[in-house]
Design an enzyme around this catalytic site. Sequence first.
Site, PDB file in Angstrom:
ATOM      1  N   GLU A 123     -11.522  -1.806  -2.378  1.00 46.78           N
ATOM      2  CA  GLU A 123     -10.892  -0.954  -1.362  1.00 46.78           C
ATOM      3  C   GLU A 123      -9.874  -0.028  -2.018  1.00 46.78           C
ATOM      4  O   GLU A 123      -9.730   0.023  -3.228  1.00 46.78           O
ATOM      5  CB  GLU A 123     -10.237  -1.815  -0.277  1.00 46.78           C
ATOM      6  CG  GLU A 123      -9.291  -2.875  -0.770  1.00 46.78           C
ATOM      7  CD  GLU A 123      -8.951  -3.898   0.308  1.00 46.78           C
ATOM      8  OE1 GLU A 123      -9.455  -3.789   1.438  1.00 46.78           O
ATOM      9  OE2 GLU A 123      -8.168  -4.828   0.017  1.00 46.78           O
TER      10      GLU A 123
ATOM     11  N   ASP B 173       0.834  -1.213   0.000  1.00 42.33           N
ATOM     12  CA  ASP B 173       0.000   0.000   0.000  1.00 42.33           C
ATOM     13  C   ASP B 173       0.868   1.262   0.000  1.00 42.33           C
ATOM     14  O   ASP B 173       0.717   2.134   0.869  1.00 42.33           O
ATOM     15  CB  ASP B 173      -0.938   0.032   1.204  1.00 42.33           C
ATOM     16  CG  ASP B 173      -1.792  -1.211   1.322  1.00 42.33           C
ATOM     17  OD1 ASP B 173      -2.302  -1.677   0.298  1.00 42.33           O
ATOM     18  OD2 ASP B 173      -1.944  -1.718   2.452  1.00 42.33           O
TER      19      ASP B 173
END
Length: 319
Positions: free
Chosen positions: A210, A42
Amino acid sequence: MKNKKVKGTVLALGALMTGLAVSQMDAQAAHWNVDDDTIAHDPTLIRENGTWYTFYTGEGLQLTASGNGMDWNLQEPVFDEPLDWWDNYAPDQSYNDVWAPDISRFNGKYWLYYSVSSFGQNNSAIGLVSSDSIQNGDWTDEGVVVHSSEGDNFNAIDPNMTVDENGDPWLAYGSYWSGLKITRLNENTMKPQGQVHSIAQREVNDRSIENPMITYRDGSYYLFASIDYCCQGADSTYKIVVGRSDSITGPYVDRTGIPMMQGGGTIIDTGNERWAGPGGQFVYQNRILARHAYDTEDNGAPKLLISDLQWDSEGWPYY
């Protein structure tokens, strides 16, 4: 706690290059030759005074720095221990494991959003720290921004601060449950004010969406997201999708016209034999896309990948 200082001093980097323009960086290759040992999950990317920085998921919120965008040096994490208030919102969080950061510069300061959560639950919170300089690493805790708990229909993780065509700040966030959200931010506190809008979701029996990332280009807003499943090493099935809209609050539609609120999303990266499950994407200045993927040649370790972001004649991104 407001104004509490948190650790994050960046170590000296020696002979890091300075003054290299983004256009020069773009010219090296369509896909940057990032060192194969560069771990990241991420990632979020930014450049300050000639140095690239990536913050990414990990203990204390991990940070690396690079002078050339290829060779990355591990720095001290942002947090040397959990903040006191985290336990109020994510009581089952794994000690100092901090997720999915987002870094940006707005009104003369750096704003670093991040998530704390209990894995697989929506007992979660998005926090915020600020600083005048990433290199100095003097971060101030700004407290909780958004939180969720059991019974809520959303999950307060994966923040992304974006700016609309008028220069006003917004925060996109969300994971699974009822999907991705966006809300206007107060430009002084950088915390939400006003209505929360839903901008993307999957079907009820597969809510795996997401990591929203929104950017504005040539009159359109582009919503990038990660779908399917991360965090399973070489077996991960993450993919990066995109849709666009005339309004920052949507509706976002994919290239075939399917709304992202109805499961739409044009896939732009599914990975390859070496790199499984690309996702956790971050777009920098509409010209660079950073993400992680799982290295099948290294036991599925999550690695940093960076590519030049291109735009076709119809205004859709690719790399």
